[in-house]
Design a protein around this motif. Sequence first.
Motif, PDB file in Angstrom:
ATOM      1  N   SER A   8     -11.242   7.101 -52.334  1.00 28.28           N
ATOM      2  CA  SER A   8     -10.096   6.729 -53.170  1.00 28.28           C
ATOM      3  C   SER A   8      -8.819   7.441 -52.730  1.00 28.28           C
ATOM      4  O   SER A   8      -7.724   6.940 -52.938  1.00 28.28           O
ATOM      5  CB  SER A   8     -10.397   7.012 -54.644  1.00 28.28           C
ATOM      6  N   ASN A   9      -8.948   8.613 -52.115  1.00 29.09           N
ATOM      7  CA  ASN A   9      -7.801   9.349 -51.587  1.00 29.09           C
ATOM      8  C   ASN A   9      -8.220   9.916 -50.237  1.00 29.09           C
ATOM      9  O   ASN A   9      -8.974  10.886 -50.172  1.00 29.09           O
ATOM     10  CB  ASN A   9      -7.383  10.466 -52.548  1.00 29.09           C
ATOM     11  N   LEU A  10      -7.735   9.297 -49.166  1.00 32.32           N
ATOM     12  CA  LEU A  10      -8.199   9.653 -47.823  1.00 32.32           C
ATOM     13  C   LEU A  10      -7.921  11.103 -47.463  1.00 32.32           C
ATOM     14  O   LEU A  10      -8.808  11.815 -46.991  1.00 32.32           O
ATOM     15  CB  LEU A  10      -7.575   8.720 -46.786  1.00 32.32           C
ATOM     16  N   SER A  11      -6.715  11.586 -47.710  1.00 28.05           N
ATOM     17  CA  SER A  11      -6.383  12.957 -47.292  1.00 28.05           C
ATOM     18  C   SER A  11      -7.200  13.990 -48.067  1.00 28.05           C
ATOM     19  O   SER A  11      -7.680  14.965 -47.487  1.00 28.05           O
ATOM     20  CB  SER A  11      -4.886  13.226 -47.414  1.00 28.05           C
ATOM     21  N   THR A  12      -7.397  13.778 -49.349  1.00 29.90           N
ATOM     22  CA  THR A  12      -8.193  14.710 -50.156  1.00 29.90           C
ATOM     23  C   THR A  12      -9.657  14.683 -49.728  1.00 29.90           C
ATOM     24  O   THR A  12     -10.298  15.731 -49.617  1.00 29.90           O
ATOM     25  CB  THR A  12      -8.072  14.360 -51.655  1.00 29.90           C
ATOM     26  N   THR A  13     -10.177  13.492 -49.469  1.00 27.47           N
ATOM     27  CA  THR A  13     -11.582  13.366 -49.079  1.00 27.47           C
ATOM     28  C   THR A  13     -11.804  13.971 -47.693  1.00 27.47           C
ATOM     29  O   THR A  13     -12.790  14.680 -47.472  1.00 27.47           O
ATOM     30  CB  THR A  13     -12.015  11.892 -49.117  1.00 27.47           C
ATOM     31  N   ARG A  14     -10.891  13.698 -46.775  1.00 26.14           N
ATOM     32  CA  ARG A  14     -10.976  14.318 -45.437  1.00 26.14           C
ATOM     33  C   ARG A  14     -10.969  15.832 -45.549  1.00 26.14           C
ATOM     34  O   ARG A  14     -11.764  16.527 -44.907  1.00 26.14           O
ATOM     35  CB  ARG A  14      -9.783  13.900 -44.577  1.00 26.14           C
ATOM     36  N   ALA A  15     -10.041  16.359 -46.343  1.00 26.14           N
ATOM     37  CA  ALA A  15      -9.925  17.816 -46.503  1.00 26.14           C
ATOM     38  C   ALA A  15     -11.212  18.396 -47.077  1.00 26.14           C
ATOM     39  O   ALA A  15     -11.654  19.473 -46.658  1.00 26.14           O
ATOM     40  CB  ALA A  15      -8.733  18.158 -47.393  1.00 26.14           C
ATOM     41  N   PHE A  16     -11.823  17.699 -48.020  1.00 27.30           N
ATOM     42  CA  PHE A  16     -13.076  18.182 -48.594  1.00 27.30           C
ATOM     43  C   PHE A  16     -14.140  18.349 -47.510  1.00 27.30           C
ATOM     44  O   PHE A  16     -14.760  19.409 -47.393  1.00 27.30           O
ATOM     45  CB  PHE A  16     -13.587  17.224 -49.682  1.00 27.30           C
ATOM     46  N   TYR A  17     -14.370  17.302 -46.710  1.00 25.78           N
ATOM     47  CA  TYR A  17     -15.420  17.377 -45.688  1.00 25.78           C
ATOM     48  C   TYR A  17     -15.071  18.356 -44.580  1.00 25.78           C
ATOM     49  O   TYR A  17     -15.958  19.000 -44.014  1.00 25.78           O
ATOM     50  CB  TYR A  17     -15.734  15.981 -45.129  1.00 25.78           C
ATOM     51  N   ASP A  18     -13.807  18.518 -44.293  1.00 25.79           N
ATOM     52  CA  ASP A  18     -13.382  19.505 -43.310  1.00 25.79           C
ATOM     53  C   ASP A  18     -13.611  20.909 -43.856  1.00 25.79           C
ATOM     54  O   ASP A  18     -14.222  21.759 -43.188  1.00 25.79           O
ATOM     55  CB  ASP A  18     -11.916  19.298 -42.949  1.00 25.79           C
ATOM     56  N   ASP A  19     -13.151  21.180 -45.075  1.00 23.86           N
ATOM     57  CA  ASP A  19     -13.284  22.509 -45.672  1.00 23.86           C
ATOM     58  C   ASP A  19     -14.739  22.882 -45.945  1.00 23.86           C
ATOM     59  O   ASP A  19     -15.158  24.011 -45.707  1.00 23.86           O
ATOM     60  CB  ASP A  19     -12.483  22.597 -46.972  1.00 23.86           C
ATOM     61  N   ALA A  20     -15.513  21.933 -46.462  1.00 19.38           N
ATOM     62  CA  ALA A  20     -16.893  22.237 -46.847  1.00 19.38           C
ATOM     63  C   ALA A  20     -17.849  22.276 -45.658  1.00 19.38           C
ATOM     64  O   ALA A  20     -18.787  23.078 -45.653  1.00 19.38           O
ATOM     65  CB  ALA A  20     -17.389  21.211 -47.866  1.00 19.38           C
ATOM     66  N   PHE A  21     -17.627  21.415 -44.656  1.00 16.40           N
ATOM     67  CA  PHE A  21     -18.602  21.277 -43.578  1.00 16.40           C
ATOM     68  C   PHE A  21     -18.019  21.445 -42.176  1.00 16.40           C
ATOM     69  O   PHE A  21     -18.759  21.396 -41.191  1.00 16.40           O
ATOM     70  CB  PHE A  21     -19.281  19.906 -43.667  1.00 16.40           C
ATOM     71  N   GLY A  22     -16.701  21.586 -42.066  1.00 12.17           N
ATOM     72  CA  GLY A  22     -16.078  21.732 -40.762  1.00 12.17           C
ATOM     73  C   GLY A  22     -16.001  20.445 -39.960  1.00 12.17           C
ATOM     74  O   GLY A  22     -15.869  20.482 -38.741  1.00 12.17           O
ATOM     75  N   PHE A  23     -16.072  19.294 -40.641  1.00  9.27           N
ATOM     76  CA  PHE A  23     -16.002  18.011 -39.945  1.00  9.27           C
ATOM     77  C   PHE A  23     -14.587  17.751 -39.445  1.00  9.27           C
ATOM     78  O   PHE A  23     -13.620  17.935 -40.169  1.00  9.27           O
ATOM     79  CB  PHE A  23     -16.399  16.864 -40.869  1.00  9.27           C
ATOM     80  N   ALA A  24     -14.461  17.305 -38.223  1.00 10.23           N
ATOM     81  CA  ALA A  24     -13.176  16.900 -37.652  1.00 10.23           C
ATOM     82  C   ALA A  24     -13.136  15.375 -37.626  1.00 10.23           C
ATOM     83  O   ALA A  24     -14.103  14.740 -37.219  1.00 10.23           O
ATOM     84  CB  ALA A  24     -13.020  17.449 -36.236  1.00 10.23           C
ATOM     85  N   PHE A  25     -12.022  14.800 -38.064  1.00 11.07           N
ATOM     86  CA  PHE A  25     -11.894  13.354 -38.171  1.00 11.07           C
ATOM     87  C   PHE A  25     -10.836  12.821 -37.212  1.00 11.07           C
ATOM     88  O   PHE A  25      -9.840  13.487 -36.943  1.00 11.07           O
ATOM     89  CB  PHE A  25     -11.489  12.951 -39.597  1.00 11.07           C
TER      90      PHE A  25
END
Length: 111
Positions: A12-29
């Motif tokens: 629903s919010n791309l930047s917030t969702t991206r930040a979550f997976y980056d912060d929690a798991f270190g995923f790079a998109f």
Amino acid sequence: MSRISFVELPASNLSTTRAFYDDAFGFAFADFGPSYSCTMTGNVDLGLQADASEATSAPLVVIAVDDLEATFEAVGKAGGIITQPIFAFPGGRRFHFRDPSGNELAALKAD
């Protein structure tokens, strides 16, 4: 050889969702337009779909295939229901289908 390529989540919010997976798991998109991002590990990747008109209501498993047209025919013959015919997008072409249990999936042929 066919394999599960990625799982696509509605976002629903791309930047917030991206930040979550980056912060929690270190995923790079990597971004593919203003409403889609995907990890690019080459294993099973995670896609985030923020375009509400294209997002599914649940996670979408995407299967990479060698021959999209042959897979389209095989899915129908095996009892799958095509929910979205073959379409192009940045990076390839795919179609969506439901299996006999009602799960929605997609088959993808990358460029």
